[in-house]
Write a protein that holds these residues in place. Sequence first.
Motif, PDB file in Angstrom:
ATOM      1  N   ALA A 256     -11.840   3.225  47.765  1.00  0.00           N
ATOM      2  CA  ALA A 256     -13.071   3.870  48.226  1.00  0.00           C
ATOM      3  C   ALA A 256     -14.281   3.138  47.672  1.00  0.00           C
ATOM      4  N   SER A 257     -15.319   3.018  48.497  1.00  0.00           N
ATOM      5  CA  SER A 257     -16.547   2.361  48.070  1.00  0.00           C
ATOM      6  C   SER A 257     -17.463   3.356  47.367  1.00  0.00           C
ATOM      7  N   ASP A 258     -18.454   2.821  46.657  1.00  0.00           N
ATOM      8  CA  ASP A 258     -19.408   3.690  45.982  1.00  0.00           C
ATOM      9  C   ASP A 258     -20.177   4.541  46.986  1.00  0.00           C
ATOM     10  N   ARG A 259     -20.513   3.969  48.116  1.00  0.00           N
ATOM     11  CA  ARG A 259     -21.249   4.701  49.140  1.00  0.00           C
ATOM     12  C   ARG A 259     -20.422   5.867  49.686  1.00  0.00           C
ATOM     13  N   GLN A 260     -19.137   5.649  49.933  1.00  0.00           N
ATOM     14  CA  GLN A 260     -18.283   6.718  50.444  1.00  0.00           C
ATOM     15  C   GLN A 260     -18.179   7.876  49.457  1.00  0.00           C
ATOM     16  N   ILE A 261     -18.087   7.567  48.166  1.00  0.00           N
ATOM     17  CA  ILE A 261     -17.989   8.631  47.161  1.00  0.00           C
ATOM     18  C   ILE A 261     -19.276   9.444  47.125  1.00  0.00           C
ATOM     19  N   ILE A 262     -20.430   8.789  47.196  1.00  0.00           N
ATOM     20  CA  ILE A 262     -21.700   9.511  47.149  1.00  0.00           C
ATOM     21  C   ILE A 262     -21.904  10.327  48.419  1.00  0.00           C
ATOM     22  N   GLU A 263     -21.491   9.783  49.561  1.00  0.00           N
ATOM     23  CA  GLU A 263     -21.631  10.521  50.821  1.00  0.00           C
ATOM     24  C   GLU A 263     -20.858  11.825  50.796  1.00  0.00           C
ATOM     25  N   ASN A 264     -19.718  11.847  50.091  1.00  0.00           N
ATOM     26  CA  ASN A 264     -18.889  13.055  50.042  1.00  0.00           C
ATOM     27  C   ASN A 264     -19.133  13.888  48.782  1.00  0.00           C
ATOM     28  N   SER A 265     -20.153  13.554  48.018  1.00  0.00           N
ATOM     29  CA  SER A 265     -20.433  14.280  46.784  1.00  0.00           C
ATOM     30  C   SER A 265     -21.489  15.361  47.007  1.00  0.00           C
ATOM     31  N   ASP A 266     -21.726  16.137  45.953  1.00  0.00           N
ATOM     32  CA  ASP A 266     -22.736  17.193  46.016  1.00  0.00           C
ATOM     33  C   ASP A 266     -24.157  16.656  45.911  1.00  0.00           C
ATOM     34  N   LEU A 267     -24.322  15.381  45.633  1.00  0.00           N
ATOM     35  CA  LEU A 267     -25.673  14.838  45.493  1.00  0.00           C
ATOM     36  C   LEU A 267     -26.457  14.927  46.799  1.00  0.00           C
ATOM     37  N   LEU A 268     -25.744  14.876  47.918  1.00  0.00           N
ATOM     38  CA  LEU A 268     -26.398  14.927  49.224  1.00  0.00           C
ATOM     39  C   LEU A 268     -26.282  16.291  49.891  1.00  0.00           C
ATOM     40  N   ASN A 269     -25.759  17.257  49.159  1.00  0.00           N
ATOM     41  CA  ASN A 269     -25.604  18.606  49.716  1.00  0.00           C
ATOM     42  C   ASN A 269     -26.974  19.277  49.823  1.00  0.00           C
ATOM     43  N   PRO A 270     -27.454  19.560  51.042  1.00  0.00           N
ATOM     44  CA  PRO A 270     -28.793  20.158  51.173  1.00  0.00           C
ATOM     45  C   PRO A 270     -28.880  21.576  50.626  1.00  0.00           C
TER      46      PRO A 270
END
Length: 377
Positions: A256-270
């Motif tokens: 998994a890439s760093d971008r994929q992990i961040i996309e599926n993390s709570d950091l982008l949860n509105p």
Amino acid sequence: MGPKTKRLWQPGKHNVVCSSHFKDTDYKITLSGECPRLKKGAVPSIFPFALSLTNDESPRCQRKRKREEASNEHHDCTDVLNTIEVVDTPEIQSSSTTEAIDEGHVFFNCLGPCVFELFRHTTLMDPKDQLFMVLMKLRQAKEDIELALFFGISESSISRIFNTWLNFIYFQLKELCIWPSRDVIQQFMPSDFGKKFPNTRVILDATELPINKPSNVNAQSITWSAYKHKNTLKTMIGCTPRGAVSFISKAYGGSASDRQIIENSDLLNPDLKMFEKGDSIMADRGIMVQDLFASQDVYVNTPTMLKGKSQLDPEEVIRDRRVASKRIHIERVTGLSKGFKILRHPLPQSKLHLGSRIVYVCFAISNFRKSIVDKNA
């Protein structure tokens, strides 16, 4: 020649030796009728230094005697120390031991009274001993059979206690909010960090832990890390400018890439709204997620990319050095948390389903220590 002298005959020499200055042990045993001969190294007693010489002792015997004397002195010191009564009081305990005991009690108390209900129907081990065993497993990566011999219980009981406690600790620590508000970040912001990057909310970096090669071909492909050249689990870690772990993502396969992990993390949860307008994220050059946070008006602060240029401008070099000097804090936090050897030794397949929770517990426990970032950093 008086009665107390002996004549020793040698070819071409006539020596007269006074027997009053030599002992009988100084002479060699000779054939009957021959003159007595002195042993090699025999010294007359008229010389003062002769009293400290050992005529019959070889260098090897002298070394042996010195070792025995040193050993006797050591045993004497040990006997004296054993007679001293050691009183276990806070005044004579070392500061590191006291801090470790205090941190252990704090962590045990943070888990709440539910710890006494985990194994209420068994008397195998005390709850504190069970927690100690789990921490040994995490810290030293001990095998279950080794812990079974150490604690005097079966290997299956060790595995059952570890799985139960790990899940319990994970859910208990998840209840603690490790993501601080902007006001808390600003309150504990290091002085130099605040001057250079005042809006930094979190420092992100990915880390990987090795696992044993899966038997399934698809699992091998998912967990293969091109960076580590082995099968790994990969997770994204974030810390505050002061060095507290504030974000721990789920563990994914090493591919998994760093971008994929961040996309599926709570950091982008509105719904969680973890960032406010004007915040910034500090990350490594490989974490290219500026577009993902642009909608939240959050700036991603990474080292400058060359983008076809042969070299960077002087201003960009200075800025990148400043970013690197502050981003090193996440490297230090990761290194500290990987003091838990279970994160460095290949994780067996039997514990692979607990990979995310093992990572979370190990990194979350590091928050119970003192900050490794100075307030002036």
